[in-house]
Design a protein around this motif. Structure first.
Motif, PDB file in Angstrom:
ATOM      1  N   GLN A 194      35.073   3.029  35.005  1.00 33.51           N
ATOM      2  CA  GLN A 194      34.280   3.802  34.048  1.00 33.51           C
ATOM      3  C   GLN A 194      32.836   3.323  33.990  1.00 33.51           C
ATOM      4  OE1 GLN A 194      36.578   5.164  30.291  1.00 33.51           O
ATOM      5  NE2 GLN A 194      37.727   3.386  31.028  1.00 33.51           N
ATOM      6  N   GLU A 195      32.624   2.044  34.252  1.00 35.49           N
ATOM      7  CA  GLU A 195      31.260   1.519  34.284  1.00 35.49           C
ATOM      8  C   GLU A 195      30.461   2.142  35.430  1.00 35.49           C
ATOM      9  OE1 GLU A 195      31.266  -2.711  34.445  1.00 35.49           O
ATOM     10  OE2 GLU A 195      32.358  -2.942  32.563  1.00 35.49           O
ATOM     11  N   GLN A 196      31.174   2.620  36.455  1.00 37.57           N
ATOM     12  CA  GLN A 196      30.494   3.235  37.601  1.00 37.57           C
ATOM     13  C   GLN A 196      30.015   4.647  37.296  1.00 37.57           C
ATOM     14  OE1 GLN A 196      33.458   2.987  40.681  1.00 37.57           O
ATOM     15  NE2 GLN A 196      33.325   0.753  40.846  1.00 37.57           N
ATOM     16  N   GLY A 197      30.415   5.188  36.155  1.00 39.06           N
ATOM     17  CA  GLY A 197      29.975   6.526  35.773  1.00 39.06           C
ATOM     18  C   GLY A 197      31.095   7.534  35.763  1.00 39.06           C
ATOM     19  N   ASN A 198      30.750   8.799  35.761  1.00 40.46           N
ATOM     20  CA  ASN A 198      31.710   9.895  35.673  1.00 40.46           C
ATOM     21  C   ASN A 198      32.733   9.832  36.805  1.00 40.46           C
ATOM     22  OD1 ASN A 198      32.984  12.281  35.049  1.00 40.46           O
ATOM     23  ND2 ASN A 198      31.421  13.569  36.006  1.00 40.46           N
ATOM     24  N   LEU A 199      34.005   9.944  36.439  1.00 42.42           N
ATOM     25  CA  LEU A 199      35.069   9.869  37.434  1.00 42.42           C
ATOM     26  C   LEU A 199      35.358  11.227  38.063  1.00 42.42           C
ATOM     27  CD1 LEU A 199      37.618   7.533  35.591  1.00 42.42           C
ATOM     28  CD2 LEU A 199      35.788   6.908  37.169  1.00 42.42           C
ATOM     29  N   GLY A 200      34.871  12.279  37.470  1.00 42.75           N
ATOM     30  CA  GLY A 200      35.089  13.610  37.999  1.00 42.75           C
ATOM     31  C   GLY A 200      34.421  13.774  39.356  1.00 42.75           C
ATOM     32  N   GLY A 201      35.103  14.470  40.255  1.00 46.59           N
ATOM     33  CA  GLY A 201      34.560  14.670  41.586  1.00 46.59           C
ATOM     34  C   GLY A 201      34.822  13.514  42.530  1.00 46.59           C
ATOM     35  N   ARG A 202      35.400  12.421  42.025  1.00 46.35           N
ATOM     36  CA  ARG A 202      35.703  11.269  42.860  1.00 46.35           C
ATOM     37  C   ARG A 202      37.166  11.288  43.283  1.00 46.35           C
ATOM     38  NH1 ARG A 202      33.642   6.043  39.724  1.00 46.35           N
ATOM     39  NH2 ARG A 202      34.536   5.096  41.599  1.00 46.35           N
ATOM     40  N   SER A 203      37.429  10.830  44.481  1.00 50.81           N
ATOM     41  CA  SER A 203      38.801  10.796  44.992  1.00 50.81           C
ATOM     42  C   SER A 203      39.318   9.360  44.971  1.00 50.81           C
ATOM     43  CB  SER A 203      38.868  11.359  46.410  1.00 50.81           C
ATOM     44  OG  SER A 203      38.031  10.621  47.287  1.00 50.81           O
ATOM     45  N   PHE A 204      40.585   9.219  44.594  1.00 51.03           N
ATOM     46  CA  PHE A 204      41.211   7.908  44.462  1.00 51.03           C
ATOM     47  C   PHE A 204      42.538   7.878  45.196  1.00 51.03           C
ATOM     48  CE2 PHE A 204      38.517   8.505  40.800  1.00 51.03           C
ATOM     49  CZ  PHE A 204      37.922   7.268  40.598  1.00 51.03           C
ATOM     50  N   VAL A 222      45.488  -3.414  34.800  1.00 48.70           N
ATOM     51  CA  VAL A 222      45.191  -1.983  34.802  1.00 48.70           C
ATOM     52  C   VAL A 222      43.967  -1.686  33.936  1.00 48.70           C
ATOM     53  CG1 VAL A 222      46.026   0.292  34.064  1.00 48.70           C
ATOM     54  CG2 VAL A 222      47.552  -1.258  35.311  1.00 48.70           C
ATOM     55  N   ASP A 223      43.922  -2.264  32.743  1.00 49.98           N
ATOM     56  CA  ASP A 223      42.792  -2.032  31.836  1.00 49.98           C
ATOM     57  C   ASP A 223      41.483  -2.520  32.450  1.00 49.98           C
ATOM     58  OD1 ASP A 223      44.509  -0.930  29.993  1.00 49.98           O
ATOM     59  OD2 ASP A 223      44.627  -2.723  28.721  1.00 49.98           O
ATOM     60  N   ASN A 224      41.567  -3.648  33.150  1.00 53.87           N
ATOM     61  CA  ASN A 224      40.392  -4.194  33.835  1.00 53.87           C
ATOM     62  C   ASN A 224      39.854  -3.198  34.859  1.00 53.87           C
ATOM     63  OD1 ASN A 224      40.111  -7.775  34.508  1.00 53.87           O
ATOM     64  ND2 ASN A 224      38.563  -6.296  33.966  1.00 53.87           N
ATOM     65  N   VAL A 225      40.758  -2.655  35.667  1.00 53.24           N
ATOM     66  CA  VAL A 225      40.362  -1.692  36.703  1.00 53.24           C
ATOM     67  C   VAL A 225      39.751  -0.448  36.074  1.00 53.24           C
ATOM     68  CG1 VAL A 225      41.207  -0.168  38.521  1.00 53.24           C
ATOM     69  CG2 VAL A 225      42.044  -2.510  38.378  1.00 53.24           C
ATOM     70  N   LEU A 226      40.388   0.086  35.053  1.00 52.86           N
ATOM     71  CA  LEU A 226      39.876   1.291  34.402  1.00 52.86           C
ATOM     72  C   LEU A 226      38.490   1.051  33.818  1.00 52.86           C
ATOM     73  CD1 LEU A 226      43.133   2.467  32.597  1.00 52.86           C
ATOM     74  CD2 LEU A 226      42.048   3.534  34.584  1.00 52.86           C
ATOM     75  N   ALA A 227      38.272  -0.123  33.241  1.00 52.58           N
ATOM     76  CA  ALA A 227      36.955  -0.448  32.675  1.00 52.58           C
ATOM     77  C   ALA A 227      35.906  -0.518  33.771  1.00 52.58           C
ATOM     78  CB  ALA A 227      37.029  -1.768  31.915  1.00 52.58           C
ATOM     79  N   TRP A 228      36.236  -1.161  34.891  1.00 52.79           N
ATOM     80  CA  TRP A 228      35.291  -1.262  36.008  1.00 52.79           C
ATOM     81  C   TRP A 228      34.943   0.120  36.544  1.00 52.79           C
ATOM     82  CZ3 TRP A 228      37.608  -5.757  39.473  1.00 52.79           C
ATOM     83  CH2 TRP A 228      37.482  -6.961  38.771  1.00 52.79           C
ATOM     84  N   GLY A 232      53.277   4.846  37.820  1.00 52.34           N
ATOM     85  CA  GLY A 232      52.057   5.530  37.394  1.00 52.34           C
ATOM     86  C   GLY A 232      51.218   4.800  36.376  1.00 52.34           C
ATOM     87  N   SER A 233      51.343   3.486  36.283  1.00 49.60           N
ATOM     88  CA  SER A 233      50.612   2.715  35.278  1.00 49.60           C
ATOM     89  C   SER A 233      49.105   2.886  35.370  1.00 49.60           C
ATOM     90  CB  SER A 233      50.957   1.220  35.401  1.00 49.60           C
ATOM     91  OG  SER A 233      52.331   1.010  35.225  1.00 49.60           O
ATOM     92  N   LEU A 234      48.583   3.050  36.584  1.00 47.03           N
ATOM     93  CA  LEU A 234      47.152   3.302  36.788  1.00 47.03           C
ATOM     94  C   LEU A 234      46.881   4.789  36.984  1.00 47.03           C
ATOM     95  CD1 LEU A 234      44.221   2.293  37.289  1.00 47.03           C
ATOM     96  CD2 LEU A 234      44.828   2.190  39.726  1.00 47.03           C
ATOM     97  N   THR A 235      47.730   5.460  37.745  1.00 48.58           N
ATOM     98  CA  THR A 235      47.505   6.871  38.067  1.00 48.58           C
ATOM     99  C   THR A 235      47.367   7.736  36.819  1.00 48.58           C
ATOM    100  OG1 THR A 235      48.577   6.818  40.231  1.00 48.58           O
ATOM    101  CG2 THR A 235      48.572   8.919  39.090  1.00 48.58           C
ATOM    102  N   LEU A 236      48.265   7.563  35.854  1.00 50.38           N
ATOM    103  CA  LEU A 236      48.265   8.434  34.670  1.00 50.38           C
ATOM    104  C   LEU A 236      46.997   8.294  33.838  1.00 50.38           C
ATOM    105  CD1 LEU A 236      51.209   8.757  35.600  1.00 50.38           C
ATOM    106  CD2 LEU A 236      51.877   8.806  33.201  1.00 50.38           C
ATOM    107  N   PRO A 237      46.602   7.087  33.426  1.00 47.80           N
ATOM    108  CA  PRO A 237      45.365   6.990  32.649  1.00 47.80           C
ATOM    109  C   PRO A 237      44.134   7.384  33.443  1.00 47.80           C
ATOM    110  CG  PRO A 237      46.216   4.797  33.167  1.00 47.80           C
ATOM    111  CD  PRO A 237      47.288   5.777  33.514  1.00 47.80           C
ATOM    112  N   LEU A 238      44.159   7.169  34.749  1.00 44.56           N
ATOM    113  CA  LEU A 238      43.034   7.561  35.595  1.00 44.56           C
ATOM    114  C   LEU A 238      42.890   9.084  35.584  1.00 44.56           C
ATOM    115  CD1 LEU A 238      40.867   6.366  37.425  1.00 44.56           C
ATOM    116  CD2 LEU A 238      42.491   6.459  39.323  1.00 44.56           C
TER     117      LEU A 238
END
Length: 241
Positions: free
Chosen positions: A66-76, A58-64, A84-90
């Motif tokens: 965030q490296e792509q830039g602002n997460l706002g406005g993006r759909s996942f 999960v931490d690996n995915v979140l780091a990748w 919710g291990s990924l959903t919540l921190p995302l």
């Protein structure tokens, strides 16, 4: 055996296994994995190591991301969201919108409960109890973590192509990679924690997963191997070609 009968038998077997997995994660499996993916001390050594390994993924995915830039406005799309291990921190990092789904309704309800408890505003995340095959829609990024352990090789490759059809730019998946060590662990039943192992666990060949994504128009950009005792997960990040 006639070809039609063979196809019908395979479809019936697939449906039966899906129901077996669903039943597991609505009952015994829900209790076990809910404890694993929490801060509960009521876990054994194997379960604790799986918790550690999954968190690395999960931490690996979140780091990748965030490296792509602002997460706002993006759909996942968090396909196979569990609790919710990924959903919540995302969501907490400001993701524009998240569609979280899981085969188990109990898991989905727990993910929603945890989101509410964490102060994530209603409407930031949409929740759906569904199998992967029934998912639809279009998202900038589709993520599916540690779900393919329930799919043998060919169905897993089919699922990669399906998830890729929903992804506009990015596809991220993880799975237990086939290795001689994991083949042994699989035989002795240690890919699932605890004494009740009512579902099958599959290891997959990376080459087939990569080729499936490539056929869907995606190219491999990043890969990592996250592991802890009793946890091995190959993480692959693809981008639309």
């Amino acid at each position: 055996m006639p070809a039609d009968q063979l196809l019908n038998d395979k479809a019936a077997e697939k449906q039966a296994e899906k129901q077996e997995v669903k039943g597991y994660f609505e009952t015994t499996g829900f209790d076990r994995w809910n404890r694993i993916y929490s801060e509960s001390s009521d876990v054994n050594k194997v379960q604790r190591n799986i918790r550690i390994g999954h968190q690395k993924t999960v931490d690996n995915v979140l780091a990748w991301l965030q490296e792509q830039g602002n997460l706002g406005g993006r759909s996942f799309c968090d396909a196979g969201c569990g609790v919710g291990s990924l959903t919540l921190p995302l969501a907490q990092l400001g993701a524009g919108s998240i569609a979280a789904s899981d085969l188990s309704e109990a898991m989905v309800k727990e993910a929603e409960r945890r989101a509410n408890e964490s102060g994530i505003a209603p409407g930031r995340v949409s929740y759906l109890a569904s199998d992967l095959e029934s998912l639809s829609g279009r998202y900038e990024t589709v993520v599916c973590l540690d779900v393919f352990i329930h799919y043998p090789q060919e169905p897993a490759e089919e699922m990669v192509r399906h998830l890729a059809s929903m992804a506009e730019k990015h596809l991220i998946v993880s799975f237990a990679p086939y290795t001689p060590v994991l083949a042994v662990l699989k035989k002795i039943g240690q890919l699932f924690p605890g004494p009740s192992k009512t579902t099958r666990a599959y290891t997959l060949r990376e080459k087939g997963i990569v080729q499936a994504a490539e056929k869907a128009g995606f190219v491999l950009k990043r890969r990592s191997l996250n592991k802890a005792p009793f946890y091995f997960s190959r993480l692959l990040a693809f981008e639309k070609a």
